[in-house]
Design a protein around this motif. Structure first.
Motif, PDB file in Angstrom:
ATOM      1  N   THR A   1       0.671  -0.978  -0.004  1.00 17.80           N
ATOM      2  CA  THR A   1       0.231   0.050   0.049  1.00 17.80           C
ATOM      3  C   THR A   1       0.859   1.186   0.233  1.00 17.80           C
ATOM      4  O   THR A   1       0.404   2.307  -0.289  1.00 17.80           O
ATOM      5  CB  THR A   1      -0.771  -0.074   1.185  1.00 17.80           C
ATOM      6  OG1 THR A   1      -0.074  -0.339   2.458  1.00 17.80           O
ATOM      7  CG2 THR A   1      -1.751  -1.158   1.026  1.00 17.80           C
TER       8      THR A   1
ATOM      9  N   THR B   1      -4.206   0.185  -4.232  1.00 20.72           N
ATOM     10  CA  THR B   1      -5.229   0.876  -2.941  1.00 20.72           C
ATOM     11  C   THR B   1      -5.585  -0.552  -2.382  1.00 20.72           C
ATOM     12  O   THR B   1      -5.055  -1.449  -2.412  1.00 20.72           O
ATOM     13  CB  THR B   1      -6.546   0.992  -4.167  1.00 20.72           C
ATOM     14  OG1 THR B   1      -6.943  -0.426  -4.408  1.00 20.72           O
ATOM     15  CG2 THR B   1      -6.307   1.838  -5.112  1.00 20.72           C
ATOM     16  N   ARG B   2      -6.284   0.190  -1.187  1.00 24.71           N
ATOM     17  CA  ARG B   2      -6.526  -1.023   0.079  1.00 24.71           C
ATOM     18  C   ARG B   2      -7.323  -2.174  -0.755  1.00 24.71           C
ATOM     19  O   ARG B   2      -6.926  -3.407  -0.485  1.00 24.71           O
ATOM     20  CB  ARG B   2      -7.469  -0.124   0.913  1.00 24.71           C
ATOM     21  CG  ARG B   2      -6.760   0.434   1.798  1.00 24.71           C
ATOM     22  CD  ARG B   2      -5.752   0.200   2.735  1.00 24.71           C
ATOM     23  NE  ARG B   2      -5.472   0.971   3.872  1.00 24.71           N
ATOM     24  CZ  ARG B   2      -4.739   2.206   4.056  1.00 24.71           C
ATOM     25  NH1 ARG B   2      -3.831   2.393   2.935  1.00 24.71           N
ATOM     26  NH2 ARG B   2      -4.317   2.894   4.977  1.00 24.71           N
ATOM     27  N   PRO B   3      -8.324  -1.834  -1.603  1.00 25.60           N
ATOM     28  CA  PRO B   3      -9.142  -3.128  -2.023  1.00 25.60           C
ATOM     29  C   PRO B   3      -8.200  -3.882  -3.182  1.00 25.60           C
ATOM     30  O   PRO B   3      -8.227  -5.499  -2.989  1.00 25.60           O
ATOM     31  CB  PRO B   3     -10.092  -2.555  -2.970  1.00 25.60           C
ATOM     32  CG  PRO B   3     -10.470  -1.252  -2.343  1.00 25.60           C
ATOM     33  CD  PRO B   3      -8.991  -0.902  -1.955  1.00 25.60           C
TER      34      PRO B   3
ATOM     35  N   CYS C   1      -6.105  -6.137  -0.638  1.00 24.06           N
ATOM     36  CA  CYS C   1      -6.628  -7.091   0.019  1.00 24.06           C
ATOM     37  C   CYS C   1      -6.759  -8.253  -1.017  1.00 24.06           C
ATOM     38  O   CYS C   1      -6.790  -9.318  -0.791  1.00 24.06           O
ATOM     39  CB  CYS C   1      -8.268  -6.874   0.320  1.00 24.06           C
ATOM     40  SG  CYS C   1      -8.296  -5.534   1.911  1.00 24.06           S
ATOM     41  N   GLU C   2      -7.143  -8.024  -2.186  1.00 23.67           N
ATOM     42  CA  GLU C   2      -7.233  -8.966  -3.276  1.00 23.67           C
ATOM     43  C   GLU C   2      -6.043  -9.861  -3.560  1.00 23.67           C
ATOM     44  O   GLU C   2      -5.988 -11.084  -3.707  1.00 23.67           O
ATOM     45  CB  GLU C   2      -7.637  -8.398  -4.657  1.00 23.67           C
ATOM     46  CG  GLU C   2      -7.713  -9.531  -5.689  1.00 23.67           C
ATOM     47  CD  GLU C   2      -8.229  -8.837  -7.110  1.00 23.67           C
ATOM     48  OE1 GLU C   2      -8.071  -9.617  -8.176  1.00 23.67           O
ATOM     49  OE2 GLU C   2      -8.594  -7.800  -7.169  1.00 23.67           O
TER      50      GLU C   2
ATOM     51  N   PRO D   1      -9.707  -9.698   4.194  1.00 24.40           N
ATOM     52  CA  PRO D   1     -10.754  -8.959   4.223  1.00 24.40           C
ATOM     53  C   PRO D   1     -10.222  -7.669   4.644  1.00 24.40           C
ATOM     54  O   PRO D   1      -9.074  -7.323   5.108  1.00 24.40           O
ATOM     55  CB  PRO D   1     -11.793  -9.452   5.545  1.00 24.40           C
ATOM     56  CG  PRO D   1     -10.658 -10.164   6.250  1.00 24.40           C
ATOM     57  CD  PRO D   1      -9.814 -10.941   5.441  1.00 24.40           C
ATOM     58  N   ALA D   2     -11.194  -6.305   4.216  1.00 22.88           N
ATOM     59  CA  ALA D   2     -10.263  -5.149   4.618  1.00 22.88           C
ATOM     60  C   ALA D   2     -10.062  -4.894   5.999  1.00 22.88           C
ATOM     61  O   ALA D   2      -9.116  -4.315   6.402  1.00 22.88           O
ATOM     62  CB  ALA D   2     -11.495  -3.982   4.149  1.00 22.88           C
TER      63      ALA D   2
ATOM     64  N   LEU E   1      -6.562  -6.388   6.623  1.00 23.89           N
ATOM     65  CA  LEU E   1      -5.469  -5.306   6.072  1.00 23.89           C
ATOM     66  C   LEU E   1      -5.223  -4.140   6.892  1.00 23.89           C
ATOM     67  O   LEU E   1      -3.985  -3.759   7.232  1.00 23.89           O
ATOM     68  CB  LEU E   1      -5.930  -4.822   4.715  1.00 23.89           C
ATOM     69  CG  LEU E   1      -4.964  -4.107   4.034  1.00 23.89           C
ATOM     70  CD1 LEU E   1      -3.556  -4.709   3.776  1.00 23.89           C
ATOM     71  CD2 LEU E   1      -5.441  -3.388   2.725  1.00 23.89           C
ATOM     72  N   GLU E   2      -6.351  -3.561   7.634  1.00 23.53           N
ATOM     73  CA  GLU E   2      -6.202  -2.441   8.389  1.00 23.53           C
ATOM     74  C   GLU E   2      -5.441  -2.739   9.752  1.00 23.53           C
ATOM     75  O   GLU E   2      -4.496  -2.152  10.248  1.00 23.53           O
ATOM     76  CB  GLU E   2      -7.487  -1.874   8.769  1.00 23.53           C
ATOM     77  CG  GLU E   2      -8.170  -1.266   7.590  1.00 23.53           C
ATOM     78  CD  GLU E   2      -7.119  -0.046   6.989  1.00 23.53           C
ATOM     79  OE1 GLU E   2      -6.501   0.748   7.688  1.00 23.53           O
ATOM     80  OE2 GLU E   2      -7.295  -0.023   5.744  1.00 23.53           O
TER      81      GLU E   2
END
Length: 264
Positions: free
Chosen positions: A100, A106-108, A111-112, A117-118, A121-122
């Motif tokens: 990132t 991007t965040r999505p 994640c992929e 899941p989001a 990741l956070e």
């Protein structure tokens, strides 16, 4: 479309990422080769709607995890030192942060790539930030001929808890300052004020002092060619603060004995 035609444009940047993640050229390139082989052998795993870049990094992530996410840094790295630093930042946290920041996903997309899941990741990013802030402070020499950029970098490294010890604008000045100051880290531009080379300056310095170096350039593709020597740590201009933080963390984490890898 062939594998090379589809994914080739993204390989220089995956090589940068792989080296930052694993700590060395050889181990990073080995994972990339395995990823390309997996793509070639099973193209049905390429997801419809995913970009070529996300797909390439996702395959790399899968191969990397399949080996237990080992950090193979080669015989030059100090095993005891690396083991200590590995306890400070888990590999999966480092990967989330690099994707990132250094790679700009991007965040999505991250994640992929990581298939998490989001919220997961956070959590990884929060943990990575905390660990990065706890890294041991060091002295930083900047080699940069643009005053505004040099000032921005100096401010950034001081915000991270490091000590800015000077800025050089030419090859000769950089070597002289490094000899005198003996910094713990160098941030270096490639093209300097008198048309001298930052890479040449770093090679001069590394012949006398063992320390990590991060190169910052507007033209990374000129350095990520697969030829030797080439930098392990590389940031693209214009840079994001988090990208610099990530690279500094990686460089200090591994502290490999060489920054311009001469291995075949």
């Amino acid at each position: 479309m062939s594998i090379i035609a589809q994914f080739g444009p993204h390989l220089p940047f995956l090589r940068r990422y792989a080296r930052a993640l694993t700590g060395g050229h050889q181990s990073g390139d080995a994972y990339i080769l395995a990823s390309l082989e997996a793509l070639k052998n099973d193209p049905s795993q390429i997801r419809e709607g995913s970009s070529a870049r996300v797909t390439l990094y996702r395959f790399f992530h899968t191969i990397w995890l399949s080996t237990g996410a080992r950090l193979e840094t080669g015989p030059k790295a100090g095993a005891a030192m690396l083991e200590t630093r590995l306890k400070q930042l888990a590999p999966i946290q480092r990967q989330a942060f690099l994707l990132t920041t250094l790679e700009g996903f991007t965040r999505p997309e991250a994640c992929e790539i990581m298939e998490i899941p989001a919220a997961g990741l956070e959590d990884l990013l929060d943990a990575a930030h905390r660990e990065i802030e706890s890294q041991l402070a060091t002295t930083v020499l900047i080699i940069e001929d643009e005053p505004i950029i040099a000032a921005d970098l100096a401010h950034l490294v001081e915000d991270l808890g490091h000590k800015f010890v000077g800025n050089a604008t030419t090859r000769g000045q950089a070597v002289e300052m490094a000899r005198k100051i003996k910094p713990g880290l160098i941030l270096c531009d490639v093209q300097l004020a008198d048309n001298s080379s930052g890479i040449d300056a770093v090679q001069d310095i590394l012949s006398e002092i063992d320390l990590p170096v991060i190169f910052i350039t507007a033209f990374p593709e000129r350095l990520l060619t697969g030829e030797r020597p080439e930098p392990t740590y590389l940031i693209t201009k214009p840079f994001q603060d988090d990208a610099v933080k990530a690279a500094i963390s990686q460089a200090l984490f591994f502290r490999t004995e060489t920054v311009l890898d001469q291995a075949d």
